[in-house]
Motif scaffolding. Structure first.
Motif, PDB file in Angstrom:
ATOM      1  N   ILE A  71      15.868 160.285  15.865  1.00 22.02           N
ATOM      2  CA  ILE A  71      14.419 160.194  16.097  1.00 22.02           C
ATOM      3  C   ILE A  71      13.857 158.951  15.414  1.00 22.02           C
ATOM      4  O   ILE A  71      12.988 158.259  15.969  1.00 22.02           O
ATOM      5  N   SER A  72      14.367 158.626  14.225  1.00 21.77           N
ATOM      6  CA  SER A  72      13.939 157.400  13.529  1.00 21.77           C
ATOM      7  C   SER A  72      14.283 156.163  14.346  1.00 21.77           C
ATOM      8  O   SER A  72      13.486 155.219  14.429  1.00 21.77           O
ATOM      9  N   PRO A 104      12.289 154.120   8.950  1.00 24.57           N
ATOM     10  CA  PRO A 104      10.831 154.216   9.084  1.00 24.57           C
ATOM     11  C   PRO A 104      10.119 152.960   8.589  1.00 24.57           C
ATOM     12  O   PRO A 104       9.094 152.553   9.155  1.00 24.57           O
ATOM     13  N   GLY A 164      10.253 163.459   3.368  1.00 29.78           N
ATOM     14  CA  GLY A 164       9.651 162.540   4.336  1.00 29.78           C
ATOM     15  C   GLY A 164       8.569 161.668   3.734  1.00 29.78           C
ATOM     16  O   GLY A 164       8.185 160.649   4.329  1.00 29.78           O
ATOM     17  N   LEU A 193      16.924 157.218   6.279  1.00 27.56           N
ATOM     18  CA  LEU A 193      15.563 157.733   6.127  1.00 27.56           C
ATOM     19  C   LEU A 193      14.734 156.852   5.195  1.00 27.56           C
ATOM     20  O   LEU A 193      13.511 156.879   5.248  1.00 27.56           O
ATOM     21  N   SER A 224      20.012 164.317  13.799  1.00 30.54           N
ATOM     22  CA  SER A 224      18.778 164.460  14.580  1.00 30.54           C
ATOM     23  C   SER A 224      17.650 163.619  13.982  1.00 30.54           C
ATOM     24  O   SER A 224      16.907 162.944  14.699  1.00 30.54           O
ATOM     25  N   ILE A 225      17.520 163.663  12.667  1.00 30.91           N
ATOM     26  CA  ILE A 225      16.469 162.905  11.982  1.00 30.91           C
ATOM     27  C   ILE A 225      16.665 161.412  12.194  1.00 30.91           C
ATOM     28  O   ILE A 225      15.717 160.676  12.497  1.00 30.91           O
ATOM     29  N   SER A 280      10.059 162.016  11.969  1.00 35.70           N
ATOM     30  CA  SER A 280      11.514 162.090  12.105  1.00 35.70           C
ATOM     31  C   SER A 280      12.072 163.352  11.475  1.00 35.70           C
ATOM     32  O   SER A 280      12.922 164.043  12.073  1.00 35.70           O
ATOM     33  N   ILE A 327      11.875 155.866  17.265  1.00 36.01           N
ATOM     34  CA  ILE A 327      10.582 155.336  16.792  1.00 36.01           C
ATOM     35  C   ILE A 327      10.683 153.832  16.573  1.00 36.01           C
ATOM     36  O   ILE A 327       9.785 153.071  16.960  1.00 36.01           O
ATOM     37  N   PHE A 378       6.049 157.869  10.014  1.00 31.50           N
ATOM     38  CA  PHE A 378       7.266 157.867  10.839  1.00 31.50           C
ATOM     39  C   PHE A 378       8.353 158.736  10.202  1.00 31.50           C
ATOM     40  O   PHE A 378       9.123 159.401  10.912  1.00 31.50           O
ATOM     41  N   GLY A 416      13.403 166.291  13.652  1.00 29.22           N
ATOM     42  CA  GLY A 416      14.843 166.449  13.488  1.00 29.22           C
ATOM     43  C   GLY A 416      15.233 167.854  13.070  1.00 29.22           C
ATOM     44  O   GLY A 416      16.224 168.416  13.569  1.00 29.22           O
TER      45      GLY A 416
END
Length: 292
Positions: A260-261, A213, A22, A209, A256-257, A238, A264, A234, A242
């Motif tokens: 969520i991203s 973000p 992350g 990813l 999931s990650i 995530s 956001i 962010f 996630g």
């Protein structure tokens, strides 16, 4: 409930790796987006998939290679693909973006061939494609942590060079910066981060990813360093959100990650638009007051 989550060693490994990813994925993603090379991550992820497929095929055909960690060949293929991509960018100087689909196509072609030779998809391959909460071993964790340290150390010492090359390549070259060397180093770093991220996010979603973000951060940041800071924030939200969702809802962590991203990103865009509308309405009210 959350405390019980960390009773398992594999969950602790996954969260440690996720927190590290992350940080480094959005960090490099900030430079990738500014350079308009967002699809580069997709291309190298497909090359990494080829490495994973080759590794799984070899471990199936040759028993002594059963203990071979597929992550290592994924790293090797990603690094080789990044070097080849940089070479192609120099070959097609007027059409540098062609390097991306060429590498992506080659990576996907090799992936399909070796997946078919290994008699199709299996559980191991699916965990690399979409990520897995339980797939991160202790050796994976130490390999990824070492890779992250290399990436952070390199970006710290080459920040000025990377910044100048990202925003004004001609000025950077005129300033004496060895552009080709720095570009190759940057491509290698991206390849290493992509290969590292696939255990958590999955090969098919790893580029998300590195870009989502950053896309959200650009909407609210007032400078490049702020963009990096918000991107990492962010990215962490995530990844952590996630992974927790994936564990308790039995979902693929990569999906999931990414979702969520996306949430956001949509939120930052909506907030920015609301602020713009409020600012316009405020200016109109001030104008009406002054006219009256």
């Amino acid at each position: 409930m959350i405390a019980n989550l960390f009773e398992y060693d594999f969950i602790r490994n996954t969260f440690i790796v996720g927190i590290v990813i992350g940080i480094v994925a959005p960090l490099l993603g900030s430079f990738i987006v500014v350079r308009r090379l967002s699809l580069m991550a997709d291309a190298l992820s497909h090359v990494s998939l080829a490495g994973i497929a080759v590794s799984l095929y070899l471990s199936k055909m040759y028993l002594p290679l059963v203990a071979l960690n597929p992550l290592y060949l994924g790293f090797g293929f990603a690094v080789g693909g990044s070097l080849l991509m940089e070479k192609l960018r120099n070959v097609y100087k007027q059409f540098q973006e062609l390097a991306i689909p060429i590498i992506m196509s080659a990576g996907m072609g090799f992936s399909v061939i070796f997946i078919s030779l290994a008699n199709g998809f299996n559980t191991d391959l699916f965990s690399y494609l979409f990520g897995s909460v339980s797939a991160v071993s202790r050796s994976d964790m130490w390999t990824i942590l070492a890779t992250a340290c290399i990436v952070l150390f390199t970006v710290f010492f080459l920040y000025k060079e990377l910044f100048l090359l990202s925003f004004d390549e001609e000025y950077a070259k005129a300033s004496g910066i060895p552009a080709k060397v720095v570009d190759v180093i940057f491509m290698l770093l991206v390849a290493l981060v992509i290969a590292s991220s696939m255990r958590i996010v999955g090969i098919l979603l790893v580029s998300s990813l590195m870009t989502l973000p950053v896309a959200a951060a650009i909407r609210i940041a007032k400078g490049f360093k702020q963009t990096i800071g918000y991107s990492i924030l962010f990215g962490e939200i995530s990844v952590i959100g996630g992974l927790i969702s994936a564990f308790y809802l039995d979902l693929a962590p990569g999906g999931s990650i990414v979702i969520i991203s996306v949430i956001i990103l949509v939120t930052t865009i909506s907030v920015q638009k609301m602020k713009q509308k409020m600012a316009i309405a405020e200016k109109r009210s001030e104008s009406n007051v002054s006219n009256s």
